[in-house]
Scaffold this motif. Structure first.
Motif, PDB file in Angstrom:
ATOM      1  N   GLY A   1       0.840  -1.203   0.000  1.00 17.19           N
ATOM      2  CA  GLY A   1       0.000   0.000   0.000  1.00 17.19           C
ATOM      3  C   GLY A   1       0.870   1.246   0.000  1.00 17.19           C
ATOM      4  N   SER A   2       0.271   2.372  -0.361  1.00 21.00           N
ATOM      5  CA  SER A   2       1.010   3.636  -0.328  1.00 21.00           C
ATOM      6  C   SER A   2       1.354   4.030   1.093  1.00 21.00           C
ATOM      7  N   GLN A   3       0.569   3.497   2.036  1.00 18.68           N
ATOM      8  CA  GLN A   3       0.847   3.838   3.429  1.00 18.68           C
ATOM      9  C   GLN A   3       2.263   3.416   3.806  1.00 18.68           C
TER      10      GLN A   3
ATOM     11  N   LEU B   1       4.765   5.855   2.477  1.00 20.02           N
ATOM     12  CA  LEU B   1       4.907   7.061   3.304  1.00 20.02           C
ATOM     13  C   LEU B   1       5.816   6.788   4.504  1.00 20.02           C
TER      14      LEU B   1
ATOM     15  N   TYR C   1      -3.199  14.691   4.707  1.00 17.94           N
ATOM     16  CA  TYR C   1      -3.696  13.305   4.760  1.00 17.94           C
ATOM     17  C   TYR C   1      -3.204  12.698   6.078  1.00 17.94           C
TER      18      TYR C   1
ATOM     19  N   TYR D   1       5.564  17.506   0.834  1.00 19.87           N
ATOM     20  CA  TYR D   1       4.646  16.392   0.587  1.00 19.87           C
ATOM     21  C   TYR D   1       3.331  16.960   0.059  1.00 19.87           C
TER      22      TYR D   1
ATOM     23  N   VAL E   1      -0.476  16.008  -2.115  1.00 21.88           N
ATOM     24  CA  VAL E   1      -1.427  15.128  -2.817  1.00 21.88           C
ATOM     25  C   VAL E   1      -1.925  15.975  -3.993  1.00 21.88           C
TER      26      VAL E   1
ATOM     27  N   ASP F   1       2.008  12.376  -3.920  1.00 21.65           N
ATOM     28  CA  ASP F   1       1.179  11.222  -3.550  1.00 21.65           C
ATOM     29  C   ASP F   1      -0.105  11.327  -4.379  1.00 21.65           C
TER      30      ASP F   1
ATOM     31  N   PRO G   1      -3.079   8.965  -5.170  1.00 20.93           N
ATOM     32  CA  PRO G   1      -3.969   7.795  -5.241  1.00 20.93           C
ATOM     33  C   PRO G   1      -5.240   8.033  -6.042  1.00 20.93           C
TER      34      PRO G   1
ATOM     35  N   THR H   1      -1.044   3.911  -5.940  1.00 20.57           N
ATOM     36  CA  THR H   1      -1.627   2.760  -5.256  1.00 20.57           C
ATOM     37  C   THR H   1      -2.739   2.144  -6.106  1.00 20.57           C
TER      38      THR H   1
ATOM     39  N   SER I   1      -5.242   0.862  -4.529  1.00 26.21           N
ATOM     40  CA  SER I   1      -6.349   0.825  -3.571  1.00 26.21           C
ATOM     41  C   SER I   1      -7.629   1.459  -4.094  1.00 26.21           C
ATOM     42  N   LYS I   2      -7.509   2.541  -4.854  1.00 26.91           N
ATOM     43  CA  LYS I   2      -8.712   3.257  -5.273  1.00 26.91           C
ATOM     44  C   LYS I   2      -9.121   2.913  -6.704  1.00 26.91           C
TER      45      LYS I   2
ATOM     46  N   ARG J   1      -3.468  -4.459  -1.096  1.00 30.17           N
ATOM     47  CA  ARG J   1      -2.374  -3.745  -0.426  1.00 30.17           C
ATOM     48  C   ARG J   1      -1.161  -3.591  -1.346  1.00 30.17           C
TER      49      ARG J   1
HETATM   50  C1  LIG Z   1      -3.530  10.611   0.060  1.00 26.99           C
HETATM   51  C2  LIG Z   1      -3.406   9.170   0.408  1.00 26.99           C
HETATM   52  N1  LIG Z   1      -2.205   8.593   0.405  1.00 26.99           N
HETATM   53  C3  LIG Z   1      -2.043   7.298   0.725  1.00 26.99           C
HETATM   54  C4  LIG Z   1      -3.122   6.514   1.067  1.00 26.99           C
HETATM   55  C5  LIG Z   1      -2.875   5.078   1.475  1.00 26.99           C
HETATM   56  O1  LIG Z   1      -3.379   4.200   0.554  1.00 26.99           O
HETATM   57  P1  LIG Z   1      -3.035   2.659   0.535  1.00 26.99           P
HETATM   58  O2  LIG Z   1      -2.115   2.352   1.678  1.00 26.99           O
HETATM   59  O3  LIG Z   1      -4.319   1.943   0.633  1.00 26.99           O
HETATM   60  O4  LIG Z   1      -2.354   2.432  -0.773  1.00 26.99           O
HETATM   61  C6  LIG Z   1      -4.410   7.059   1.072  1.00 26.99           C
HETATM   62  C7  LIG Z   1      -5.575   6.255   1.473  1.00 26.99           C
HETATM   63  O5  LIG Z   1      -6.664   6.694   1.658  1.00 26.99           O
HETATM   64  C8  LIG Z   1      -4.553   8.430   0.736  1.00 26.99           C
HETATM   65  O6  LIG Z   1      -5.746   9.035   0.727  1.00 26.99           O
END
Ligand SMILES: Cc1ncc(COP(=O)(O)O)c(C=O)c1O
Length: 415
Positions: A103-105, A108, A129, A178, A180, A213, A215, A243, A245-246, A253
């Motif tokens: 995941g992008s989390q 980060l 975020y 950082y 978005v 970032d 997503p 990611t 995820s969306k 993940r």
């Molecule tokens: C701006 C941003 N970055 C990162 C994420 C993390 O996404 P994930 O870990 O699901 O890839 C989210 C999830 O909502 C997000 O809104």
């Protein structure tokens, strides 16, 4: 045993995730939630994914059920390079420019580990975020919080802060901005092309990295698509986080970091100590999905659905809040979120109790700040509620605002 003395300074610094706590308390029958920032499960391509999962396990188990490289599945990286070429016009990347993350989390968290020390500085948006705040907080850096405007970060303020750091002789401690770039979480805002270019100019002048970032970029439902900051800078000093995820499913993940090879090498070192590798199974499933289907074609029905929901939501907010002075909201061109600002004096965390009674849930804005919060804001998401609930929820929001104003003796001016 008393564990208190055993905990690290880092873990003691972590506050519980307020969003999770709030959503936990808000589960009563009939509740309408604008709270969740998660995709509509009905948009997941379950049949296609289950067929591919079966094939991958049966035919590729030697790879898909085994440990993999920290950098990530070569097949997935190959597919992702193809996608960036086709949809972002980003060329000249090879596998070493990419690392797959959990995941992008995790990306980060890795960024925090690779760049931040306690005496470091980084600039983030205000609001930020929440997950980025949690990841960076572990390194306890100095934040420079830059207010968001309708067209993205206020770069005049950023420049002023950078100049100040330079004059104080601390600019070498400034690591990154950082951002978005598209349909910001939580604010729904998109950075304009002019601001993207100016941010790069500032990065060159003050020698910092930009963490982009993104997503939500693929979830644009109106307006003109903009080149990524990464593309504009040819990836020289920009690290792009993406990611699945969306656009496919958060349960996989899978995130991707795209950047300079030297930086990726360092990030691989940081990731090794975290999880050795991301799930080889979901990486291979994702790779085969991308090979067989055009990911962006597949999400067109989802985008259409989100656009219709966004239109309905904007129409409902206009109907129920449109006559209130000093009440405004972001009209997003994509993504999952809008951001409502109420008049000065409102405290959306305090108002949450009334909202719960009226069975409407939002996320109080104060959860999205790394320093002094603005308390009169809230994040609202339109992707999960039904069309009827978007209207009914907006009506309940109006009733909540009115009752709170009355209780606190706050004037609610009508236009
Ligand atoms: C701006 C941003 N970055 C990162 C994420 C993390 O996404 P994930 O870990 O699901 O890839 C989210 C999830 O909502 C997000 O809104």
């Amino acid at each position: 045993m008393n564990f208190e003395s055993k905990f690290s300074v880092t873990v003691n610094r972590i506050k519980s995730n307020i969003i999770r706590e709030l959503l936990k308390t808000a589960t009563a029958e009939g509740i309408i939630s604008f709270g969740g920032g998660i995709p509509d499960p009905e948009t997941f391509p379950i049949k296609k994914l289950s067929e591919i999962s079966n094939e991958v396990i049966m035919n590729e188990y030697k790879i898909a059920l085994q440990y993999g490289s920290t950098e990530g599945d070569p097949e997935l990286r190959k597919q992702y390079i193809r996608l960036l070429e086709k949809y972002e016009d980003i060329t000249c990347l090879d596998e070493e420019n990419l690392m797959i993350t959990t995941g992008s989390q995790q990306a980060l968290f890795i960024i925090g580990t690779v760049f931040l020390d306690e005496d470091s500085y980084c600039a983030v948006s205000k609001p930020i975020y929440l997950g980025a705040g949690s990841a960076f907080n572990q390194r306890n850096p100095n934040y420079i919080s830059i207010p968001l405007e309708k067209d993205g970060m206020n770069l005049d303020i950023l420049e002023k802060e950078l100049k100040k750091l330079d004059e104080e002789g601390k600019i070498d401690k400034f690591k990154f901005v950082y951002t978005v770039s598209n349909f910001h979480n939580p604010a729904g805002i998109t950075l304009t092309l002019e601001k993207r270019k100016r941010l790069i100019e500032l990065a060159e002048k003050y020698d910092f990295i930009i963490i982009e970032d993104d997503p939500y970029g693929a979830l644009r439902f109106e307006g003109e698509k903009m080149p990524s900051i990464f593309k504009l800078n040819k990836g020289e000093r920009v690290i792009l986080l993406n990611t699945f995820s969306k656009v496919l499913s958060p349960g996989l993940r899978i995130g991707v970091i795209v950047g300079n090879k030297e930086l990726i090498k360092k990030m691989v070192l940081a990731k090794q100590g975290m999880d050795l590798c991301s799930s080889t199974l979901t990486q291979r499933i994702t790779a085969r999905f991308m090979e067989k289907y055009d990911l962006f074609e597949e999400i067109q029905p989802t985008i259409k659905l989100y656009k219709e929901k966004k239109d309905k939501f904007m129409e409902s907010l206009e109907k129920y809040l449109g006559d209130l002075e000093e009440v405004d909201w972001v009209r997003p061109e994509g993504g999952l979120f809008s951001w409502i600002t109420l008049p000065e004096g409102f405290d959306t965390m305090e108002m949450f109790e009334i909202a719960k009674e009226k069975k409407i849930i939002y996320i109080p804005g104060e959860t999205f700040y790394v320093d002094e919060p603005e308390r009169n804001t809230m994040r609202v998401s339109f992707c999960l509620p039904s069309f009827e609930d978007l209207e009914e929820g907006s009506k309940r929001l109006r009733a909540t605002i009115e009752e709170y104003a009355k209780k606190k003796g706050l004037p609610l001016k009508i236009k």
